[in-house]
Design a protein around this motif. Sequence first.
Motif, PDB file in Angstrom:
ATOM      1  N   UNK A 171     -25.090  -2.839  23.299  1.00  0.00           N
ATOM      2  CA  UNK A 171     -24.539  -1.610  23.859  1.00  0.00           C
ATOM      3  C   UNK A 171     -24.842  -1.576  25.348  1.00  0.00           C
ATOM      4  N   UNK A 172     -24.290  -0.575  26.028  1.00  0.00           N
ATOM      5  CA  UNK A 172     -24.565  -0.396  27.455  1.00  0.00           C
ATOM      6  C   UNK A 172     -25.831   0.416  27.689  1.00  0.00           C
ATOM      7  N   UNK A 173     -26.448   0.866  26.611  1.00  0.00           N
ATOM      8  CA  UNK A 173     -27.651   1.696  26.734  1.00  0.00           C
ATOM      9  C   UNK A 173     -28.836   0.988  26.068  1.00  0.00           C
ATOM     10  N   UNK A 174     -29.436   1.613  25.075  1.00  0.00           N
ATOM     11  CA  UNK A 174     -30.595   1.019  24.415  1.00  0.00           C
ATOM     12  C   UNK A 174     -30.151  -0.083  23.457  1.00  0.00           C
ATOM     13  N   UNK A 175     -31.084  -0.957  23.116  1.00  0.00           N
ATOM     14  CA  UNK A 175     -30.781  -2.054  22.207  1.00  0.00           C
ATOM     15  C   UNK A 175     -30.499  -1.516  20.811  1.00  0.00           C
ATOM     16  N   UNK A 176     -29.488  -2.071  20.162  1.00  0.00           N
ATOM     17  CA  UNK A 176     -29.107  -1.669  18.812  1.00  0.00           C
ATOM     18  C   UNK A 176     -29.690  -2.652  17.794  1.00  0.00           C
ATOM     19  N   UNK A 177     -29.500  -2.347  16.514  1.00  0.00           N
ATOM     20  CA  UNK A 177     -29.967  -3.259  15.462  1.00  0.00           C
ATOM     21  C   UNK A 177     -29.230  -4.593  15.569  1.00  0.00           C
ATOM     22  N   UNK A 181     -30.710  -8.445  16.552  1.00  0.00           N
ATOM     23  CA  UNK A 181     -30.405  -9.684  15.831  1.00  0.00           C
ATOM     24  C   UNK A 181     -29.902 -10.753  16.794  1.00  0.00           C
ATOM     25  N   UNK A 182     -28.999 -10.364  17.701  1.00  0.00           N
ATOM     26  CA  UNK A 182     -28.468 -11.313  18.675  1.00  0.00           C
ATOM     27  C   UNK A 182     -29.572 -11.807  19.606  1.00  0.00           C
ATOM     28  N   UNK A 183     -30.458 -10.896  20.021  1.00  0.00           N
ATOM     29  CA  UNK A 183     -31.571 -11.278  20.889  1.00  0.00           C
ATOM     30  C   UNK A 183     -32.471 -12.287  20.203  1.00  0.00           C
ATOM     31  N   UNK A 234     -38.529 -20.517  31.458  1.00  0.00           N
ATOM     32  CA  UNK A 234     -37.233 -20.167  32.047  1.00  0.00           C
ATOM     33  C   UNK A 234     -36.310 -19.538  31.012  1.00  0.00           C
ATOM     34  N   UNK A 235     -36.230 -20.145  29.836  1.00  0.00           N
ATOM     35  CA  UNK A 235     -35.343 -19.638  28.800  1.00  0.00           C
ATOM     36  C   UNK A 235     -35.760 -18.273  28.291  1.00  0.00           C
ATOM     37  N   UNK A 236     -37.052 -18.102  28.037  1.00  0.00           N
ATOM     38  CA  UNK A 236     -37.540 -16.814  27.537  1.00  0.00           C
ATOM     39  C   UNK A 236     -37.402 -15.721  28.589  1.00  0.00           C
ATOM     40  N   UNK A 237     -37.659 -16.060  29.852  1.00  0.00           N
ATOM     41  CA  UNK A 237     -37.527 -15.051  30.910  1.00  0.00           C
ATOM     42  C   UNK A 237     -36.071 -14.633  31.080  1.00  0.00           C
ATOM     43  N   UNK A 238     -35.133 -15.549  30.827  1.00  0.00           N
ATOM     44  CA  UNK A 238     -33.713 -15.190  30.877  1.00  0.00           C
ATOM     45  C   UNK A 238     -33.381 -14.185  29.778  1.00  0.00           C
ATOM     46  N   UNK A 239     -33.912 -14.425  28.566  1.00  0.00           N
ATOM     47  CA  UNK A 239     -33.675 -13.496  27.447  1.00  0.00           C
ATOM     48  C   UNK A 239     -34.274 -12.127  27.729  1.00  0.00           C
ATOM     49  N   UNK A 240     -35.537 -12.111  28.115  1.00  0.00           N
ATOM     50  CA  UNK A 240     -36.211 -10.842  28.348  1.00  0.00           C
ATOM     51  C   UNK A 240     -35.650 -10.129  29.580  1.00  0.00           C
ATOM     52  N   UNK A 241     -35.209 -10.900  30.573  1.00  0.00           N
ATOM     53  CA  UNK A 241     -34.593 -10.295  31.748  1.00  0.00           C
ATOM     54  C   UNK A 241     -33.303  -9.581  31.393  1.00  0.00           C
ATOM     55  N   UNK A 242     -32.470 -10.212  30.544  1.00  0.00           N
ATOM     56  CA  UNK A 242     -31.220  -9.586  30.118  1.00  0.00           C
ATOM     57  C   UNK A 242     -31.488  -8.347  29.267  1.00  0.00           C
ATOM     58  N   UNK A 243     -32.539  -8.404  28.437  1.00  0.00           N
ATOM     59  CA  UNK A 243     -32.884  -7.259  27.590  1.00  0.00           C
ATOM     60  C   UNK A 243     -33.406  -6.082  28.410  1.00  0.00           C
TER      61      UNK A 243
END
Length: 283
Positions: A171-177, A181-183, A234-243
């Motif tokens: 979503x454009x706001x908070x993370x959804x269920x 799963x995608x994360x 690098x990979x984990x920081x990309x994930x957490x940065x996007x989140x």
Amino acid sequence: MAEQQGFLEKHHFLLRRLHSLSGIVPIGVFLIAHLTTNSSLAWGSFALRGEPAKEPGVLAGGAQYFQEEVHWITTGVPHLLLIEDTLWLAIAFHSVLGVNYATSGKNNTKHYAYQDNKRYALQRLSGYLGILFIFYHIATLRWQWTFLVPGGASWNHHFSASTLAQAIKGSTEAITIGGAFVSLLYFVGITMLIFHFANGLWTAAITWGLTISEQAQKRWGAVCAVLGLGLMVAGWSACFGALALDHDTAKRVELRMIMDNPEHLEIVKEKYGDAWWDEQVET
């Protein structure tokens, strides 16, 4: 009469080396560049080098730098289509041969639970999961299979950071269920690909006869472990940065970057139309 060899058996020596080489060039090189670019979501604000920030904050600066990198890749890299086609062919070649080797090889972990056998088993597992993750990654962000993305988010290279954050959070706001799963899928997929590359780099040296002695293999293994750890960060920081990135903040950064570049603005309006652009500015 000797049994006639098949193509794979007849050319086993050459194909094994081409298989390991394709995992390094171009696939491994692309993986390093791709993770470095994506991780800039977390650290990119420190690379602006005095460039005026469109929005305050580390993550906003990361979104700005990330968008600059994506824009350069899509518009400034020569022969991009040829590079992409070469990469897809290499992935297909490496995957098909890898599955063949994995399904025809034998795993001794049940009887000989040594480190090398366990690592071989994990190499096969990471290869299978890596193929599935690559397919999902390409299908959703490249082929725009939005039905596989929670909320139907569609990635757009003109709004790279905001649409990536939306896709991975659901979503454009908070993370959804669905976003959670995608994360998790991205976290596991990236981890598997990095392990597969780092461990494959270690075995490639053996395949090519570069590390014959046990000591040479240990030294090279340490180098591969350090490289793998760096790519994991690098990979984990990309994930957490996007989140962690706020979608609306990233969108404002991207809009200002487009408006500050008349040529880019003209391209966007020509592609999507004035009405679409006005809607983006208003929202």
